[in-house]
Design a protein around this motif. Structure first.
Motif, PDB file in Angstrom:
ATOM      1  N   PRO A 107     -76.379  -1.444 -22.790  1.00 24.14           N
ATOM      2  CA  PRO A 107     -77.360  -2.201 -23.319  1.00 24.14           C
ATOM      3  C   PRO A 107     -76.655  -2.828 -24.612  1.00 24.14           C
ATOM      4  O   PRO A 107     -77.029  -3.740 -24.922  1.00 24.14           O
ATOM      5  N   ALA A 108     -76.196  -1.595 -25.229  1.00 19.60           N
ATOM      6  CA  ALA A 108     -75.700  -1.862 -26.670  1.00 19.60           C
ATOM      7  C   ALA A 108     -74.501  -2.922 -26.519  1.00 19.60           C
ATOM      8  O   ALA A 108     -74.367  -3.974 -27.366  1.00 19.60           O
ATOM      9  N   TYR A 109     -73.588  -2.848 -25.594  1.00 22.84           N
ATOM     10  CA  TYR A 109     -72.648  -3.820 -25.512  1.00 22.84           C
ATOM     11  C   TYR A 109     -72.909  -5.044 -25.074  1.00 22.84           C
ATOM     12  O   TYR A 109     -72.560  -6.187 -26.066  1.00 22.84           O
ATOM     13  N   THR A 146     -73.057   9.457 -25.853  1.00 13.98           N
ATOM     14  CA  THR A 146     -71.980   8.987 -24.863  1.00 13.98           C
ATOM     15  C   THR A 146     -72.926   8.375 -23.542  1.00 13.98           C
ATOM     16  O   THR A 146     -72.090   8.341 -22.502  1.00 13.98           O
ATOM     17  N   SER A 147     -74.057   8.350 -23.743  1.00 13.02           N
ATOM     18  CA  SER A 147     -75.196   7.982 -22.537  1.00 13.02           C
ATOM     19  C   SER A 147     -74.907   6.408 -22.240  1.00 13.02           C
ATOM     20  O   SER A 147     -74.785   5.815 -23.098  1.00 13.02           O
ATOM     21  N   PRO A 148     -74.382   6.206 -21.079  1.00 11.20           N
ATOM     22  CA  PRO A 148     -74.270   4.946 -20.644  1.00 11.20           C
ATOM     23  C   PRO A 148     -75.435   3.944 -20.474  1.00 11.20           C
ATOM     24  O   PRO A 148     -75.458   2.853 -20.691  1.00 11.20           O
ATOM     25  N   GLN A 149     -76.704   4.770 -20.463  1.00 13.80           N
ATOM     26  CA  GLN A 149     -77.843   4.009 -20.690  1.00 13.80           C
ATOM     27  C   GLN A 149     -78.117   3.617 -21.896  1.00 13.80           C
ATOM     28  O   GLN A 149     -78.671   2.688 -22.035  1.00 13.80           O
ATOM     29  N   ILE A 174     -68.601   3.394 -32.716  1.00 13.27           N
ATOM     30  CA  ILE A 174     -69.668   3.813 -33.776  1.00 13.27           C
ATOM     31  C   ILE A 174     -70.769   4.935 -32.957  1.00 13.27           C
ATOM     32  O   ILE A 174     -71.171   5.577 -33.600  1.00 13.27           O
ATOM     33  N   HIS A 175     -70.819   4.612 -31.599  1.00 13.13           N
ATOM     34  CA  HIS A 175     -71.779   5.588 -30.940  1.00 13.13           C
ATOM     35  C   HIS A 175     -71.303   6.859 -30.889  1.00 13.13           C
ATOM     36  O   HIS A 175     -72.049   7.711 -31.046  1.00 13.13           O
ATOM     37  N   PHE A 176     -70.021   7.056 -30.663  1.00 19.17           N
ATOM     38  CA  PHE A 176     -69.442   8.250 -30.585  1.00 19.17           C
ATOM     39  C   PHE A 176     -69.359   9.034 -31.868  1.00 19.17           C
ATOM     40  O   PHE A 176     -69.843  10.156 -32.116  1.00 19.17           O
TER      41      PHE A 176
END
Length: 147
Positions: free
Chosen positions: A114-116, A107-110, A99-101
């Motif tokens: 937190p979303a995970y 693609t930011s880990p930041q 969904i984020h992609f």
């Protein structure tokens, strides 16, 4: 619970609908708060996310969760609980990343990590306490009882 491929497809559609609706509502509330148009955003996102979640759940998430649950939950009585634990364990990272992609173009880990974590904390109780029991009840009443 599902005995045939047709029942498995129906069950997956029902479960994916409930989980996507719940998670879309949660994420819309998280991002917009109670004051914003969170329900419209949740429905809009749900319509897009459901068509991504359905093949991911049917072809990837469910088979992997079934193998994982079968490995650790051997009794027939506790197997649905095992599936309820294993499914979010596998589906949250896949769906959050997709969904984020696809929709949010990030693609930011930041943003992703937190979303995970936030989605894990909501997906497990949602699956174990609300959507899982409700979908199994409806499936037994509507589909499995019609045999």
């Amino acid at each position: 619970m599902p005995a045939t491929k047709k029942e498995e497809i129906i069950f997956t559609c029902m479960m994916a609908f409930g989980m996507v609706l719940g998670m879309s509502s949660y994420n819309a509330l998280w991002n917009l708060g109670w004051q914003g148009p969170w329900f419209q955003a949740a429905l809009h996102n749900m319509l897009r996310e459901y068509w991504v979640a359905l093949p991911v759940a049917y072809f990837i998430g469910s088979p992997l969760a079934f193998r994982l649950a079968r490995r650790y939950w051997h009794q027939k009585k506790t197997f649905p609980i095992g599936m309820g634990i294993a499914t979010p364990l596998l589906m949250v990272p896949m769906m959050t990343t997709l969904i984020h992609f696809l929709f949010l173009h990030t693609t930011s880990p930041q943003i992703l990590f937190p979303a995970y974590l936030r989605n894990y904390l909501f997906a497990w109780p949602l699956q174990l306490l609300l959507v899982g029991p409700l979908v199994r009840f409806l499936f037994r009443r509507l589909i499995a009882a019609g045999k």
